[in-house]
Each structure stands twice: as structure tokens, then as C-alpha cells.
Scaffold this active site. Structure first.
Site, PDB file in Angstrom:
ATOM      1  CB  SER A 141      41.225  43.488  38.073  1.00  0.00           C
ATOM      2  OG  SER A 141      41.016  42.250  38.710  1.00  0.00           O
ATOM      3  CG  HIS A 184      38.526  36.895  37.833  1.00  0.00           C
ATOM      4  ND1 HIS A 184      39.503  36.211  37.137  1.00  0.00           N
ATOM      5  CD2 HIS A 184      39.120  38.013  38.321  1.00  0.00           C
ATOM      6  CE1 HIS A 184      40.644  36.883  37.216  1.00  0.00           C
ATOM      7  NE2 HIS A 184      40.446  37.975  37.927  1.00  0.00           N
ATOM      8  CB  VAL A 219      42.634  43.010  29.985  1.00  0.00           C
ATOM      9  CG1 VAL A 219      41.944  41.869  29.264  1.00  0.00           C
ATOM     10  CG2 VAL A 219      41.633  44.124  30.277  1.00  0.00           C
ATOM     11  CG  HIS A 253      34.785  26.797  27.829  1.00  0.00           C
ATOM     12  ND1 HIS A 253      36.142  26.942  27.974  1.00  0.00           N
ATOM     13  CD2 HIS A 253      34.303  26.543  29.076  1.00  0.00           C
ATOM     14  CE1 HIS A 253      36.475  26.763  29.245  1.00  0.00           C
ATOM     15  NE2 HIS A 253      35.374  26.520  29.934  1.00  0.00           N
ATOM     16  NE  ARG A 258      42.382  52.940  47.435  1.00  0.00           N
ATOM     17  CZ  ARG A 258      41.077  52.716  47.450  1.00  0.00           C
ATOM     18  NH1 ARG A 258      40.577  51.694  46.764  1.00  0.00           N
ATOM     19  NH2 ARG A 258      40.260  53.492  48.136  1.00  0.00           N
TER      20      ARG A 258
END
Length: 299
Positions: free
Chosen positions: A92, A106, A109, A145, A260
Site C-alpha cells: 500500500s 494512492h 494491491v 485513465h 500497526r
């Protein structure tokens, strides 16, 4: 083919390495790594680049947690997971640039598998990427896109429209009645037609993120800006914080299940501001953003 969690983990570790190298190549600064262990099983590698030449903060996090039983909050919605051991892993990342003309981005997966003896494993992939501009440039949105659409095409013509809509629906601030940004791709619970197909798609999304983002960074990073643009960027970053703390399922799940905290909140921008009843001037570039981020077909 039977799901191969080890193969997925190796891909994710390599993806984290590759993305960090690519961001460092653009920025010049190095990531600082913080390895951590989870008491209940597993751990991760959190990497943060701070106050670089281009990025104010970039965080790229790998985590791999496992346990003998799912928390009750997870099995309440999916009773088939009760009594199973589980593994959850993912990469991430969030990038907050200095320059207000460079969008925040951002990507994520992830893979989940729950098993018990004598039963078929329950597994799925999820992930996506999305873009949050402060000043809208059509060519950037089209490139973003188009890259998303092109990586989806080998997996079917309906994949991009479906996951674009899911992204638009997900990154929406209900309390503001506005999108977080211009979207991209979002998918979850992906487990058909088989493991190899789904894993290949997750890999394409993971690798496609920098293809979509870095050309935009290169195009905008040297644009001149002043205090007005910076103040607007900090104000709009407030929307990012609001979404993550109020609506984002991953953030809420992580905090509620004893994840965490430092790694979960790594997505937060380092500086942000709120202003009561802020209204941009009519006809200004700042006022144009609200129209720019409305859902539309970019390609």
C-alpha cells in the site's frame, strides 16, 4: 492452480522494491525502512521518503500478517471464514508531492487466503489506484485513465468500466457530497476464473501504477507556484484526511483489529489545514476543481 501465497509474497516484496527505486529516481532522496513484527504473527516493511526534492512524503508499505483465527469483526460478515487460519498480505502506498500542481496518488494491491484441513481454501485479490489532483489538467487525467484502461484490456473489455465505477463509488466523501479525486481502478473479492488469471491482473495493476503516475509527476514537478496554490493544496489535503479516517474500510479495519498504527496512518499528509466555510473565488483555478473531479468518462 492452487493458490500460491509464497509466490504472491515474492511479487509484493519485489513490487515494493521497484516502486521505491522508481520514486527515488524521480526525487533524488532515499527511503528509510522500518521493519516490524506483529505479535499475533507476521510483520512488514514500512518505507518512508520525507522532504525530498519532489515528494513531501511518500510511504510504501509491505505487510504480511497471519493467524490461527480471524477476528470476530471479520467473520461476522463472512461466516465461511470462521475456524480457519488466515494470511493477508499487500503493498500500500501514498505519495504527497510538494508542488500543488502534482497530484497526490494512492495505490494498493493485496491478497487474502483462509484455510482449514479438509476444505477448499477461501481466497481473493483486491487493489487499485486513484489520483487526487489539486489543479485539474485534462491531459493528465486522460493519461491516468488510459493507462488504467490499457492494463485492463487483456483481461476483458468490461474490466476497466467496472473497476472505474467501483473506484468512483468508493472514493466518495458522503458528508461533503464530492469525489476524493478523479478515481482510477478499484477491485476486491477477485477470485474468478482462477488463481493464475487473478494473480496476473493484480500484478498488472501493481506494475501499472508508476506507468500512470510518474509521467504526470515529470510533467508538473517544475511548475512555478506560490503561497495561494500551497494554501489550497493544504486545504484540499483535509479531504484526504477526512476520507481516510471516516470512510476508508482498510484504515478502519486496521485500527479496529490492532494493526500497526504508524503504518496504517502513513497515508496521512504531513501538513494539512482546514478553514471554516472556505469558498474559492468564482472563476478561479481553485473553483474549477469541484467541477473537474466530478465523475466522467475520461477515455
Amino acid at each position: 492452480m492452487k493458490p500460491d501465497a509464497h509466490q504472491v509474497k515474492q511479487f509484493l516484496l519485489n513490487l515494493q522494491d521497484t516502486i521505491c527505486q522508481q520514486l527515488t529516481a524521480v526525487d533524488g532522496a532515499e527511503f528509510v525502512e522500518d521493519s516490524w513484527q506483529r505479535e499475533g504473527g507476521g510483520g512488514g516493511r514500512s518505507r518512508v521518503l520525507r522532504n525530498g526534492g519532489v515528494f513531501e512524503q511518500a510511504g510504501v508499505n509491505f505487510s504480511h500478517v497471519h493467524g490461527e483465527a480471524m477476528p470476530a469483526s471479520a467473520t461476522a460478515h463472512r461466516p465461511e471464514l470462521a475456524g480457519r487460519s488466515f494470511e493477508a498480505m499487500g503493498v500500500s502506498l501514498v505519495v504527497h508531492p510538494h508542488n500543488p500542481y502534482v497530484p497526490t496518488s494512492h495505490a494498493n494491491v493485496r491478497f487474502f487466503i483462509a484455510e482449514k484441513p479438509g476444505a477448499e481454501p477461501v481466497w481473493w485479490f483486491g487493489g487499485g489506484f486513484d489520483l487526487t489532483p489539486f489543479y485539474g489538467f485534462e491531459e493528465d487525467a486522460i493519461h491516468w485513465h488510459r493507462t488504467a484502461r490499457d492494463l485492463c484490456l487483456p483481461f476483458g473489455k468490461d474490466v476497466y468500466p467496472r473497476y472505474k465505477k467501483w473506484c468512483d463509488d468508493y472514493f466518495y466523501l458522503k458528508h461533503r457530497n464530492e469525489q476524493r479525486g478523479i478515481g482510477g481502478l478499484f477491485f476486491d473479492d477477485l477470485n474468478t476464473p482462477d488463481f493464475d488469471h487473478c494473480f496476473a491482473f493484480m500484478q498488472a495493476v501493481g506494475k501499472g501504477y508508476t506507468d500512470a503516475y510518474l509521467p504526470i509527476v515529470e510533467r508538473r514537478k517544475a511548475m512555478a507556484y506560490g503561497e495561494r496554490e500551497r494554501n489550497f493544496q493544504l486545504y484540499r489535503r483535509g479531504r484526504y484526511v477526512e476520507f481516510n479516517l471516516v470512510w476508508d474500510r482498510g484504515t478502519l479495519f486496521g485500527l479496529q483489529t490492532g494493526g500497526r498504527t504508524e503504518s496504517i496512518l502513513m497515508s496521512m499528509p504531513p501538513l494539512v489545514r482546514w478553514e471554516y466555510d472556505y469558498q474559492p473565488k468564482d472563476g478561479s483555478p481553485e473553483a474549477a476543481l469541484s467541477e473537474f473531479i466530478k465523475v466522467r468518462d475520461w477515455v
